[in-house]
Design an enzyme around this catalytic site. Structure first.
Site, PDB file in Angstrom:
ATOM      1  N   ASN A   7       0.876  -1.170   0.000  1.00 56.27           N
ATOM      2  CA  ASN A   7       0.000   0.000   0.000  1.00 56.27           C
ATOM      3  C   ASN A   7       0.916   1.224   0.000  1.00 56.27           C
ATOM      4  O   ASN A   7       1.505   1.556   1.015  1.00 56.27           O
ATOM      5  CB  ASN A   7      -0.872  -0.057   1.260  1.00 56.27           C
ATOM      6  N   ARG A  95      -2.646  -2.032  -3.516  1.00 54.54           N
ATOM      7  CA  ARG A  95      -3.864  -1.254  -3.292  1.00 54.54           C
ATOM      8  C   ARG A  95      -3.806  -0.030  -4.208  1.00 54.54           C
ATOM      9  O   ARG A  95      -2.839   0.730  -4.168  1.00 54.54           O
ATOM     10  CB  ARG A  95      -3.926  -0.796  -1.839  1.00 54.54           C
ATOM     11  N   HIS A 184     -13.019   2.943   0.291  1.00 50.54           N
ATOM     12  CA  HIS A 184     -13.007   1.908   1.333  1.00 50.54           C
ATOM     13  C   HIS A 184     -13.693   0.626   0.850  1.00 50.54           C
ATOM     14  O   HIS A 184     -14.153  -0.185   1.657  1.00 50.54           O
ATOM     15  CB  HIS A 184     -13.767   2.355   2.607  1.00 50.54           C
ATOM     16  N   ARG A 245     -11.670  15.375   8.002  1.00 53.39           N
ATOM     17  CA  ARG A 245     -12.490  15.770   6.848  1.00 53.39           C
ATOM     18  C   ARG A 245     -13.897  16.139   7.299  1.00 53.39           C
ATOM     19  O   ARG A 245     -14.443  15.492   8.199  1.00 53.39           O
ATOM     20  CB  ARG A 245     -12.576  14.637   5.819  1.00 53.39           C
ATOM     21  N   GLU A 388      -7.837  -5.189   5.406  1.00 54.63           N
ATOM     22  CA  GLU A 388      -7.745  -4.864   3.984  1.00 54.63           C
ATOM     23  C   GLU A 388      -6.605  -5.609   3.304  1.00 54.63           C
ATOM     24  O   GLU A 388      -6.725  -6.040   2.161  1.00 54.63           O
ATOM     25  CB  GLU A 388      -7.606  -3.358   3.793  1.00 54.63           C
TER      26      GLU A 388
END
Ligand code: AMP
Length: 402
Positions: A7, A95, A184, A245, A388
């Site tokens: 990743n 990823r 996601h 965010r 993940e």
């Protein structure tokens, strides 16, 4: 088969090496602060009992190539290594954040796939370039390995057009591909699969709402095993309130900031992506710290938490309406897996919708999947740990095994 999951971020490389025959993690690590004066590497090797031996290094890591070469050397290290030469790694799963409308599943990477990821850079300017760099470097360092891309947006490609289109002039969709993509996806899909097998429901029959609450937060409405709506959009900015965010805001706030406050587009972008969310309301983005302050009666932290869980509840209501009868609500990621308070507040007052959380079960900590609903609850409420990297490894393995 030994399979490496990578990743790559703008200044970091996260990695995990799997032995896919026994689905074991052999090694994992993180290269950070690439390009800075002092970089940092943390590398771990796991024994068969899962115990870790660790090696850390502080050194200048000029670029991603230097970083991944160092990872390859650590994987072959006499003390903490797990392979003898790079060719032992047969596949690398990458990823990739944005796969646009093009990729609805994992793909073996070739020149054309790389070109497609390149063309999607305008939609993910911060993420797709380091992802591409990671692919280029892995092709050099592990030339014998099959390279596979797993896209964060892929799971959401099943959304219907009336859910993914924005009500703005057609040309922005047709000429600029502006639409909801969602993020996601690997996590939402993984926890939904885990929940389906835990409940004994075939994935293609599962109706669920998945709630991923990490530093970034998003929710997905899943009907018959497919994503039919999700709270992030063209970018990871909309939807739930997050660490830094804003989540959903009135878009006119942006015009106000630009015209009345003379802020540049870059300044507004920074403000909404990096200075908002929990940080904007309570001054910090770590949920553990916010909860500790709430327990001491801190007002700003209390407001932040109320706003955070109120927004989750609003999305629960919206997704219940579009899915119909529901099998499960699934909490996952750092906050979702660990915070009993957030789970309780998000489900409070939803008894009339068949959602009844059991406070005692919610407080019990256990490894693996946890059921936290009351006996009378019509809907199961589950805590499902996300993974993940394992999901990327499994999808990569499926492809290369063929
Ligand atoms: P992730 O992005 O999935 O690693 O999640 C990071 C978020 O999880 C941070 O806001 C952490 O504060 C939060 N987190 C981790 N452990 C806990 C915990 N025990 N209680 C509440 N929040 C937690």
């Amino acid at each position: 088969m030994k399979l490496l999951v990578i990743n790559t971020g703008s200044s970091s490389i996260k990695y995990k090496l799997f032995d896919m025959e026994g689905k074991k993690v052999l090694s994992a690590g993180l290269v950070e602060r690439i390009g800075e004066e002092q970089g940092h590497i943390k590398h771990e090797r796991f024994s068969t009992e899962g115990k870790a031996e660790e090696k850390t290094e502080t050194l200048a890591i000029k670029d991603h190539r230097t970083g991944l070469k160092r990872v390859s050397a650590l994987l072959q290290d006499e003390q903490v290594g797990v392979i003898h030469n790079p060719d032992e790694i047969q596949a690398v799963g990458h990823r990739v954040v944005h796969g646009g409308s093009r990729f609805s599943e994992a793909v073996v990477i070739n020149a054309e796939v790389k070109e497609a990821i390149q063309r999607l850079i305008p939609l993910a300017p911060l993420h797709n370039p380091p992802n591409l760099e990671g692919i280029a470097v892995a092709e050099e360092v592990f030339p014998q390995a099959e390279q596979v891309a797993i896209f964060d947006t892929a799971f959401h490609q099943s959304m219907p057009d009336y859910a993914y289109r924005y009500a703005i002039p057609q040309k922005y969709y047709e000429e600029h591909r502006i639409r909801v993509y969602g993020m996601h996806g690997t996590s939402h899909q993984f926890v939904a699969h885990q929940a389906a097998s835990h409940l004994g429901i075939p994935m293609h029959k599962l109706s669920a709402i998945t709630i991923h609450l990490g530093n970034g937060c998003s929710m997905t409405a899943i009907k018959e095993g497919k994503s039919i709506d999700t709270s992030m959009g063209l970018s990871p900015l909309p939807g739930l309130m997050m660490g830094t965010r804003s989540g959903d805001i009135d878009p006119a706030i942006i015009f106000y900031m630009g015209t009345k406050l003379n802020m540049s587009i870059e300044e507004i972008d920074q403000e909404l992506n990096k200075q908002s969310g929990l940080k904007g309301i309570a001054g910090e983005n770590d949920m553990r710290a916010i909860i500790a302050r709430v327990e001491q009666g801190d007002q700003a932290a209390t407001l932040a938490l109320e706003m955070y869980t109120y927004r989750i509840k609003k999305y629960l209501g919206a997704y219940l309406a579009v899915i119909g009868p529901l099998d499960a609500i699934i909490f996952t990621a750092g906050v979702g897996e660990n915070s009993t308070m957030i789970r309780e507040k998000s489900c409070a007052g939803l008894e009339h919708l068949g959602i009844r959380l059991n406070p005692a079960k919610n407080l019990q900590k256990q490894k693996g999947i946890q059921e936290i609903q009351d006996e009378e609850s019509a809907v199961k409420i589950l805590v499902v740990p996300t993974d993940e990297e394992l999901s990327i490894a499994e999808q990569t393995y499926e492809l290369v095994r063929e």
